[in-house]
Write a protein that holds these residues in place. Structure first.
Motif, PDB file in Angstrom:
ATOM      1  N   HIS A  13       5.722  -5.484   2.547  1.00  0.00           N
ATOM      2  CA  HIS A  13       5.598  -6.893   2.934  1.00  0.00           C
ATOM      3  C   HIS A  13       6.964  -7.400   3.390  1.00  0.00           C
ATOM      4  CE1 HIS A  13       4.736 -11.200   2.617  1.00  0.00           C
ATOM      5  NE2 HIS A  13       5.857 -11.298   1.923  1.00  0.00           N
TER       6      HIS A  13
ATOM      7  N   ASN B 164      -4.893  -5.607   8.911  1.00  0.00           N
ATOM      8  CA  ASN B 164      -3.641  -5.374   9.644  1.00  0.00           C
ATOM      9  C   ASN B 164      -3.458  -6.293  10.847  1.00  0.00           C
ATOM     10  OD1 ASN B 164      -5.646  -4.283  11.172  1.00  0.00           O
ATOM     11  ND2 ASN B 164      -4.688  -2.285  11.449  1.00  0.00           N
TER      12      ASN B 164
ATOM     13  N   GLN C  11       5.178   1.438  11.877  1.00  0.00           N
ATOM     14  CA  GLN C  11       4.111   0.652  12.489  1.00  0.00           C
ATOM     15  C   GLN C  11       4.027  -0.710  11.818  1.00  0.00           C
ATOM     16  OE1 GLN C  11       0.291   2.546  12.373  1.00  0.00           O
ATOM     17  NE2 GLN C  11      -0.706   0.981  13.633  1.00  0.00           N
TER      18      GLN C  11
ATOM     19  N   THR D 291       4.656  -0.424   7.958  1.00  0.00           N
ATOM     20  CA  THR D 291       4.254   0.824   7.305  1.00  0.00           C
ATOM     21  C   THR D 291       5.136   1.948   7.803  1.00  0.00           C
ATOM     22  OG1 THR D 291       1.953   0.099   7.149  1.00  0.00           O
ATOM     23  CG2 THR D 291       2.375   2.459   6.922  1.00  0.00           C
TER      24      THR D 291
ATOM     25  N   SER E 126       2.134  -4.466  11.161  1.00  0.00           N
ATOM     26  CA  SER E 126       0.836  -5.133  11.090  1.00  0.00           C
ATOM     27  C   SER E 126       1.082  -6.609  10.861  1.00  0.00           C
ATOM     28  CB  SER E 126      -0.002  -4.567   9.944  1.00  0.00           C
ATOM     29  OG  SER E 126      -0.215  -3.183  10.106  1.00  0.00           O
TER      30      SER E 126
ATOM     31  N   THR F  37       5.804   6.124   7.532  1.00  0.00           N
ATOM     32  CA  THR F  37       5.160   7.376   7.157  1.00  0.00           C
ATOM     33  C   THR F  37       6.121   8.518   7.452  1.00  0.00           C
ATOM     34  OG1 THR F  37       2.995   6.458   7.750  1.00  0.00           O
ATOM     35  CG2 THR F  37       3.141   8.849   7.450  1.00  0.00           C
TER      36      THR F  37
ATOM     37  N   GLU G   6      -8.726   0.839   4.490  1.00  0.00           N
ATOM     38  CA  GLU G   6      -7.538   0.258   5.101  1.00  0.00           C
ATOM     39  C   GLU G   6      -7.438  -1.221   4.760  1.00  0.00           C
ATOM     40  OE1 GLU G   6      -7.147   3.101   9.054  1.00  0.00           O
ATOM     41  OE2 GLU G   6      -8.084   1.134   9.231  1.00  0.00           O
TER      42      GLU G   6
ATOM     43  N   ASP H 175       0.857  -1.187   0.000  1.00  0.00           N
ATOM     44  CA  ASP H 175       0.000   0.000   0.000  1.00  0.00           C
ATOM     45  C   ASP H 175       0.896   1.241   0.000  1.00  0.00           C
ATOM     46  OD1 ASP H 175      -2.608   1.329   0.260  1.00  0.00           O
ATOM     47  OD2 ASP H 175      -1.903   1.894   2.265  1.00  0.00           O
TER      48      ASP H 175
ATOM     49  N   HIS I 257       3.699   7.573   2.453  1.00  0.00           N
ATOM     50  CA  HIS I 257       3.792   6.359   3.258  1.00  0.00           C
ATOM     51  C   HIS I 257       3.981   5.164   2.335  1.00  0.00           C
ATOM     52  CE1 HIS I 257      -0.371   5.913   1.940  1.00  0.00           C
ATOM     53  NE2 HIS I 257      -0.276   4.634   2.267  1.00  0.00           N
ATOM     54  N   ARG I 258       4.538   4.086   2.895  1.00  0.00           N
ATOM     55  CA  ARG I 258       4.670   2.822   2.183  1.00  0.00           C
ATOM     56  C   ARG I 258       4.437   1.686   3.187  1.00  0.00           C
ATOM     57  NH1 ARG I 258       4.784   6.098  -1.276  1.00  0.00           N
ATOM     58  NH2 ARG I 258       6.073   6.186  -3.162  1.00  0.00           N
ATOM     59  N   ARG I 259       3.590   0.751   2.800  1.00  0.00           N
ATOM     60  CA  ARG I 259       3.432  -0.467   3.594  1.00  0.00           C
ATOM     61  C   ARG I 259       4.160  -1.581   2.860  1.00  0.00           C
ATOM     62  NH1 ARG I 259      -2.199  -3.462   5.545  1.00  0.00           N
ATOM     63  NH2 ARG I 259      -1.180  -5.287   6.484  1.00  0.00           N
TER      64      ARG I 259
ATOM     65  N   SER J 155       3.933  -7.126   8.078  1.00  0.00           N
ATOM     66  CA  SER J 155       4.300  -6.046   7.156  1.00  0.00           C
ATOM     67  C   SER J 155       4.605  -4.807   7.995  1.00  0.00           C
ATOM     68  CB  SER J 155       3.171  -5.755   6.167  1.00  0.00           C
ATOM     69  OG  SER J 155       2.009  -5.306   6.852  1.00  0.00           O
TER      70      SER J 155
END
Length: 389
Positions: free
Chosen positions: A240, A338, A263, A248, A265, A250, A335, A226, A236-238, A246
């Motif tokens: 894997h 998560n 953060q 994230t 998830s 920001t 979203e 994401d 931001h980048r989420r 994963s």
């Protein structure tokens, strides 16, 4: 043979002395209407003369009659005014003279309504033109364009744009109506005049270019979940990391070189472990290094998993990123899931909101410090989740 008497020429000449019959086929009147009502109400020294052309193909009927005005009343050409003129033509059952008198009153009414506004707008437009001129003389690389009414101004620099609308009666007379800059940066470029806004816009774009390059490096070297299609506005980048977790990141627009917000998830066990690792290593964040190298240091992961073209051949959660409760990939707040089951044989994904609501349906589940404890809806593995409203 048709004569001037046939066209009520004397009556029209009496009440509208500047209107002339210029054609008999079709019957066409052209000339000027004196809008005297405005002189009385607005105190003008001179009464405006409005150029009018009335074409009547089916004279004396007003059927299919057409009326046009010259550029002097272009500011009256709004939808409401045009509609009233058309209604006046359709409902007109009297003479040309009475219609022109009615048209006089209609124009006078609209000019009277807008006269004060027009004076204010003229002064505002004059100030804006001076502002635009000063900006253009600044020899900036920023390209400036505007619409024909000067209602919006667009700033462009190297594929980045910011469209502004001028506001009245406030300290900062600009508001952003569209942009492909990060949202948090839009307000940072605003100022009292366009020259200042343009300068700040250029500074911000030049600062952000370094961050965009680093985010592009992440996109090329990591499996970004994401946003699905990152663009300049995404800060931001989420990423894997494994089947069970994963991360994230920001970026803070106020502190671009500082460590971003991080953060995790995934399964509770993995989230706890990775969070502890980052807490122990965060003091080693080096602002002179790029974000990707710092992430490698924080996560003790010097190579990131490559994105898979097909997820069907993989085990665990990677082949099913839909929520195990609502069966959708994105929640109502857009979203991604998560929360991940700790059971390696299950590892189902869940939106926090969905899992929270599910666990709250069982009164036996324990609630402690805004966390609810229960079992996975699929395999009964113990799970916990923050209570979501």
């Amino acid at each position: 043979m048709a004569t001037k008497h046939n066209y009520n020429y004397e009556e029209i000449l009496k009440w509208h002395p500047e209107m002339i019959l210029i054609s008999e086929s079709p019957v066409t009147w052209q000339g000027f209407l004196l809008v005297s009502e405005l002189c009385v109400s607005a105190g003008n020294a001179r009464c405006p003369r409005i150029k009018v052309k009335l074409v009547m193909p089916n004279y004396p009927s007003f059927d299919k009659a057409r009326i046009s005005f010259d550029k002097h009343i272009a500011f009256l050409r709004n939808i409401k005014f045009s509609r009233e003129v058309k209604e006046s033509i359709k409902s007109q059952k009297k003479t040309v003279s009475s219609f022109l008198s009615q048209l006089q009153l209609l124009i006078g009414k609209y000019i009277h309504k807008t006269s004060k506004v027009c004076i204010f707008d003229f002064e505002s437009t004059r100030d804006l033109l001076h502002d635009i001129k000063a900006t253009l003389q600044n020899q900036s690389d920023v390209q400036l364009s505007c619409d024909q009414n000067l209602s919006t101004i667009k700033l462009s620099l190297r594929e980045i744009f910011l469209t502004l609308q001028r506001c009245k009666g406030i300290d900062i007379p600009w508001k952003v109506v569209s942009s492909n800059m990060p949202e948090s940066f839009e307000k940072m470029v605003l100022g009292k005049n366009l020259n200042v806004v343009t300068t700040k816009f250029k500074w911000q774009v030049e600062i952000l270019e370094g961050i965009w390059e680093q985010l592009k490096e992440i996109d090329e070297n990591c499996w970004v979940i994401d946003p699905p299609k990152p663009n300049k506005s995404h800060m931001h980048r989420r990423i894997h990391l494994s089947q069970s977790i994963s991360v994230t990141i920001t970026i803070d627009p106020v502190a671009l070189t500082a460590a971003p917000t991080i953060q995790f998830s995934g399964s509770d066990n993995e989230v706890k472990r990775q969070t502890e690792d980052v807490s122990n290593n965060i003091h080693n964040w080096n602002p002179d290094c790029n974000i990707l190298d710092n992430l490698r240091m924080l996560l003790n992961m010097y190579t990131f998993p490559e994105q898979q073209d097909s997820l069907d051949d993989l085990q665990g959660v990677i082949n099913n990123r839909e929520c195990g409760i609502c069966f959708s990939e994105t929640s109502e707040t857009n979203e991604l899931p998560n929360k991940i089951c700790n059971n390696e044989k299950c590892m189902k994904h869940f939106h926090s909101v969905c899992l929270s609501k599910w666990l709250q349906t069982d009164a036996a589940n324990q609630v402690l410090f805004n966390q609810i404890y229960g079992n996975c809806p699929h395999c009964n593995e113990k799970m916990m989740c923050r209570i979501e409203c």
